[in-house]
Design a protein around this motif. Structure first.
Motif, PDB file in Angstrom:
ATOM      1  N   VAL A 198       0.876  -1.244  -0.132  1.00  0.00           N
ATOM      2  CA  VAL A 198      -0.030   0.045   0.010  1.00  0.00           C
ATOM      3  C   VAL A 198       1.009   1.195   0.017  1.00  0.00           C
ATOM      4  O   VAL A 198       1.761   1.418   0.739  1.00  0.00           O
ATOM      5  CB  VAL A 198      -0.966   0.233   1.052  1.00  0.00           C
ATOM      6  N   PHE A 199       0.622   2.028  -0.813  1.00  0.00           N
ATOM      7  CA  PHE A 199       1.150   3.491  -0.995  1.00  0.00           C
ATOM      8  C   PHE A 199      -0.229   4.315  -0.726  1.00  0.00           C
ATOM      9  O   PHE A 199      -1.196   4.327  -1.376  1.00  0.00           O
ATOM     10  CB  PHE A 199       1.676   3.622  -2.243  1.00  0.00           C
ATOM     11  N   TYR A 277      -4.640   1.642   5.648  1.00  0.00           N
ATOM     12  CA  TYR A 277      -3.528   0.832   6.289  1.00  0.00           C
ATOM     13  C   TYR A 277      -3.760  -0.465   6.834  1.00  0.00           C
ATOM     14  O   TYR A 277      -3.086  -1.327   6.793  1.00  0.00           O
ATOM     15  CB  TYR A 277      -3.070   1.951   7.460  1.00  0.00           C
ATOM     16  N   ALA A 280      -3.211  -3.232   4.767  1.00  0.00           N
ATOM     17  CA  ALA A 280      -1.895  -3.647   4.116  1.00  0.00           C
ATOM     18  C   ALA A 280      -1.096  -4.511   4.796  1.00  0.00           C
ATOM     19  O   ALA A 280      -1.168  -4.909   6.030  1.00  0.00           O
ATOM     20  CB  ALA A 280      -1.182  -2.336   4.136  1.00  0.00           C
ATOM     21  N   CYS A 283       3.591  -1.051   4.270  1.00  0.00           N
ATOM     22  CA  CYS A 283       3.143   0.408   3.501  1.00  0.00           C
ATOM     23  C   CYS A 283       4.489   0.883   3.223  1.00  0.00           C
ATOM     24  O   CYS A 283       5.446   0.603   3.913  1.00  0.00           O
ATOM     25  CB  CYS A 283       2.545   1.325   4.766  1.00  0.00           C
ATOM     26  N   ALA A 299       0.770   5.200   9.580  1.00  0.00           N
ATOM     27  CA  ALA A 299       0.863   3.889   9.498  1.00  0.00           C
ATOM     28  C   ALA A 299       1.756   2.981  10.551  1.00  0.00           C
ATOM     29  O   ALA A 299       1.088   1.888  10.978  1.00  0.00           O
ATOM     30  CB  ALA A 299       1.586   3.472   8.053  1.00  0.00           C
ATOM     31  N   LYS A 304       1.904  -0.872  11.557  1.00  0.00           N
ATOM     32  CA  LYS A 304       2.092  -1.579  10.350  1.00  0.00           C
ATOM     33  C   LYS A 304       3.696  -1.371  10.288  1.00  0.00           C
ATOM     34  O   LYS A 304       4.326  -0.376  10.487  1.00  0.00           O
ATOM     35  CB  LYS A 304       1.255  -0.885   9.059  1.00  0.00           C
ATOM     36  N   VAL A 306       6.745  -0.206   7.974  1.00  0.00           N
ATOM     37  CA  VAL A 306       6.693   0.804   7.018  1.00  0.00           C
ATOM     38  C   VAL A 306       7.959   0.806   6.437  1.00  0.00           C
ATOM     39  O   VAL A 306       9.103   0.794   7.127  1.00  0.00           O
ATOM     40  CB  VAL A 306       6.330   2.125   7.719  1.00  0.00           C
TER      41      VAL A 306
END
Length: 383
Positions: A198-199, A277, A280, A283, A299, A304, A306
């Motif tokens: 995910v962006f 987020y 994901a 991220c 995030a 998450k 990152v």
């Protein structure tokens, strides 16, 4: 105490906004809860004057003047008049703006003026290796001369701004942008996704989206079921053409059948970002440059893993392989290598995600940041 923020970006339903808008909304509501009066003044997205009260924050959106060549002057005068009107009703103690915002305001004697360094024209001209625009450079220098104090959102933005602009021996404080860790908190996704990259952010060159897309084939070799989900508003070139369309026309076709697993979702509302987020597996925000960046710690606050840029303030936000991963945003293979590491090391990545949230709670927690801001405001007003 009465604080007035100058921004056109305060979030409005149905319209795009940037990181400054998110920052002002978060800090404004939190300051109101501490008993501080907050106003926000900016130019409206639509051709009308509009006043709103959102959770105690008074927002004044002014009708834009669009007369070619002098709209900047007329808009500045409109903001100036509104500030004086507000000040007359209830004394303003501090007016806060980003780098260019004070250039054409006439100062009110009783008010202190602060510039918060979110990353101005000189800062990004250096990072993007482009020439200074004379007009914008003039505005920024003029704005800096009018400031009574400065707040930098990262140590990096302070050091690289002062290469080009003088703080004129005025007070400079360092305060990170806050993260609402009650809003951005661990959240179970309602849908089960596997190897979902995910962006989130503006879809433009300096956010590293093109290099992220170029990294995707390397990831697919190791994880054929991986997908790349791109969320955010589009950016336009000076001629009005779409950056997203450019990617779809030039970059995506080169991927062949892999292109089916890259999805552009467009603008997502602030309230839906936690859901994005939550879905994901990792991220990835390979920005070429940031002043601090909000998406990475948001995030991280949601537990998450990152992947963030190793340049600029990246090392201030992430301790590599401990609270997240840092990548070379100009190198698609390096971006892919970091994504593959996360997807290949589920247990290590899970432990990393817990440390990431702990780090955000310590450094960016809203309550702590608000108290830091209040202390700086009081110091500026009463010294």
């Amino acid at each position: 105490m009465h604080i007035c923020f100058l921004t056109n970006e305060f979030p409005k339903e149905g319209f795009p906004h940037g990181g400054i808008g998110s920052f002002v909304k978060t800090i404004s509501i939190a300051l109101v809860k501490k008993g501080i009066k907050v106003s926000v003044v900016g130019i409206n997205y639509t051709s009308e004057n509009e006043t709103q009260n959102i959770e105690g924050v008074e927002i004044y959106r002014l009708k834009p003047n669009k007369i070619k060549g002098i709209s900047w002057y007329l808009n500045s005068k409109a903001i100036d008049a509104k500030l004086r009107e507000i000040h007359k009703k209830q004394r303003i103690d501090i007016i806060e703006s980003s780098e260019l915002g004070l250039a054409f305001l006439s100062k009110i004697k009783a008010v202190k003026y602060i510039i918060r360094l979110h990353g101005g024209h000189h800062f990004f001209a250096e990072s993007e290796k482009r020439e200074i625009n004379r007009w914008k450079g003039f505005q920024e220098k003029r704005s800096f001369k009018k400031a009574d104090a400065f707040i930098a959102v990262s140590k990096y933005v302070k050091s690289h701004t002062e290469k080009y602009l003088s703080f004129n021996n005025k007070q400079v404080d360092y305060i990170s942008n806050p993260i609402d860790t009650d809003f951005f908190k661990p959240l179970e996704s309602k849908q089960e996704y596997k190897n979902r990259i995910v962006f989130a952010g503006t879809v433009c060159e300096k956010k590293g989206v093109r290099q992220l897309i170029q990294s995707f084939p390397f990831v697919k070799r190791e994880f054929p079921d991986a997908t790349l989900e791109i969320y955010g508003r589009d950016w336009s070139f000076p001629d009005g053409s779409s950056y997203t369309d450019m990617l779809k026309d030039k970059e995506i076709p080169q991927l062949g059948e892999l292109a089916i697993d890259i999805h552009f979702h467009g603008l997502v509302s602030y309230h839906d970002i936690p859901k994005v987020y939550a879905e994901a597996s990792v991220c990835v925000f390979p920005s070429h440059m940031e002043t601090q960046g909000l998406v990475a710690p948001e995030a991280m606050a949601m537990q998450k893993v990152v992947i963030f840029t190793k340049y600029g303030p990246g090392p201030e936000a992430i301790e590599d392989y401990k609270t997240g991963l840092l990548c070379d945003p100009h190198n698609p293979e390096d971006i892919a290598e970091k994504i593959i590491w996360v997807l290949s090391n589920k247990e290590k990545a899970l432990k990393m995600s817990f440390k990431a949230r702990e780090f955000v709670l310590d450094k960016y927690k809203l309550e702590n940041i608000i108290l830091q801001n209040i202390n700086v405001y009081r110091n500026i007003v009463f010294k």
